[in-house]
Design an enzyme around this catalytic site. Structure first.
Site, PDB file in Angstrom:
ATOM      1  N   ASN A  67    -121.475 -15.250   2.782  1.00  0.00           N
ATOM      2  CA  ASN A  67    -120.347 -14.543   3.414  1.00  0.00           C
ATOM      3  C   ASN A  67    -119.618 -15.465   4.371  1.00  0.00           C
ATOM      4  O   ASN A  67    -120.208 -16.407   4.915  1.00  0.00           O
ATOM      5  CB  ASN A  67    -120.865 -13.366   4.241  1.00  0.00           C
ATOM      6  CG  ASN A  67    -121.685 -12.388   3.440  1.00  0.00           C
ATOM      7  OD1 ASN A  67    -121.186 -11.741   2.532  1.00  0.00           O
ATOM      8  ND2 ASN A  67    -122.969 -12.298   3.757  1.00  0.00           N
ATOM      9  N   HIS A  84    -117.342 -19.649  30.757  1.00  0.00           N
ATOM     10  CA  HIS A  84    -116.712 -18.368  30.411  1.00  0.00           C
ATOM     11  C   HIS A  84    -115.787 -17.881  31.521  1.00  0.00           C
ATOM     12  O   HIS A  84    -114.781 -17.232  31.258  1.00  0.00           O
ATOM     13  CB  HIS A  84    -117.813 -17.332  30.141  1.00  0.00           C
ATOM     14  CG  HIS A  84    -117.334 -15.974  29.760  1.00  0.00           C
ATOM     15  ND1 HIS A  84    -116.238 -15.756  28.950  1.00  0.00           N
ATOM     16  CD2 HIS A  84    -117.817 -14.727  30.075  1.00  0.00           C
ATOM     17  CE1 HIS A  84    -116.073 -14.445  28.784  1.00  0.00           C
ATOM     18  NE2 HIS A  84    -117.002 -13.813  29.451  1.00  0.00           N
TER      19      HIS A  84
HETATM   20 MN    MN Z   1    -120.073 -12.127  27.464  1.00  0.00          MN
END
Ligand code: MN
Length: 264
Positions: A67, A84
């Protein structure tokens, strides 16, 4: 003790079941819940998990099944790297490919706040709560994960799991002082939670906004979100194996999180 003997012992303890492997990972599927953010804040949308079949033993590929997959980095059980958050952007070795790999194998302390989270979905863990836990179970040692047990992963519907109200999400999280305490006074690698993200549902309205992201990543610490099976871990004494995908400059990634647990 010679290191080789220690590894041999570990292999034997695993084979005999004296040390058990516990899977702390949710299954990734199209229905995997992802963080809902207020659209008016213009933060865009993280792609849900999806699979696109390339072939399955058919005319597209007679002998093989595979996939294509797609999803946001912060989907399902996933790792948050310091890069982040805006507060973590200046650190060195702060992305999925550059974090010191030693952090990926580390002890875990599990703080039980099941009753508190059940009584109040907006429960925020305080420093006093952590200290009371330490008085009972021992001091959190440096270089460990602190896992926040709420049994939130046992919610059977995404609706209950995300618990969105008109005013945003209502899921447990952290008092900002606790985040500072754990990073500065306990030198944790980071924290792991059972909820969709490491911050409370009310994180957007806390000061600072999303305190766990802001302060943990600001202190070059990491996060683990959407964990499960924390009820199978002892308060102390488990070893966590949590290595994100080695994405160049990645802010996080889905991952398999395993815990080695001494059988009672
Ligand atoms: Mn996160």
């Amino acid at each position: 003790m010679p290191a080789q003997n220690t590894i041999t012992d570990l292999i034997q303890l695993l084979a005999s079941g004296t040390i058990r492997v516990v899977d702390l990972t949710r299954t990734l599927e199209a229905e995997t819940p992802i963080l809902q953010l207020p659209e008016e804040m213009g933060w865009g949308k993280s792609l849900p998990f999806s699979l696109e079949e390339i072939s399955r033993y058919d005319d597209r590929g007679p002998a093989w099944y595979w996939n294509n997959l797609s999803c946001g980095e912060h989907t399902g059980t996933h790792f948050d790297a310091p890069i982040h958050w805006v507060t973590g952007q200046e650190h060195e070795h702060h992305a999925t490919d550059s974090l010191p790999i030693e952090k990926f194998v580390a002890p875990a302390f599990v703080i039980d706040a099941v009753a508190e989270a059940a009584a109040d979905p907006d429960f925020l863990m305080t420093v006093d709560f952590v200290k009371a836990w330490e008085a009972q179970h021992g001091k959190i040692t440096p270089g460990a994960w602190v896992l926040y047990r709420t049994d939130w992963s046992k919610k059977t519907s995404n609706e209950d799991y995300l618990n969105m109200g008109e005013d945003g999400g209502h899921t447990p999280g952290w008092d900002p002082e606790t985040v500072k305490f754990l990073s500065q006074e306990r030198d944790v690698i980071g924290v792991g939670v059972e909820t969709v993200g490491t911050d409370a549902g009310i994180g957007p309205t806390q000061e600072p906004m999303f305190p766990c992201h802001n302060l943990m990543h600001g202190a070059n610490r990491c996060g683990l979100a959407s964990l499960c099976n924390l009820d199978q871990l002892p308060p102390a004494g488990a070893l966590l194996i949590a290595a994100p995908l080695k994405i160049k400059n990645g802010s996080g990634s889905p991952l398999r999180v395993l815990a080695l647990v001494p059988e009672q």
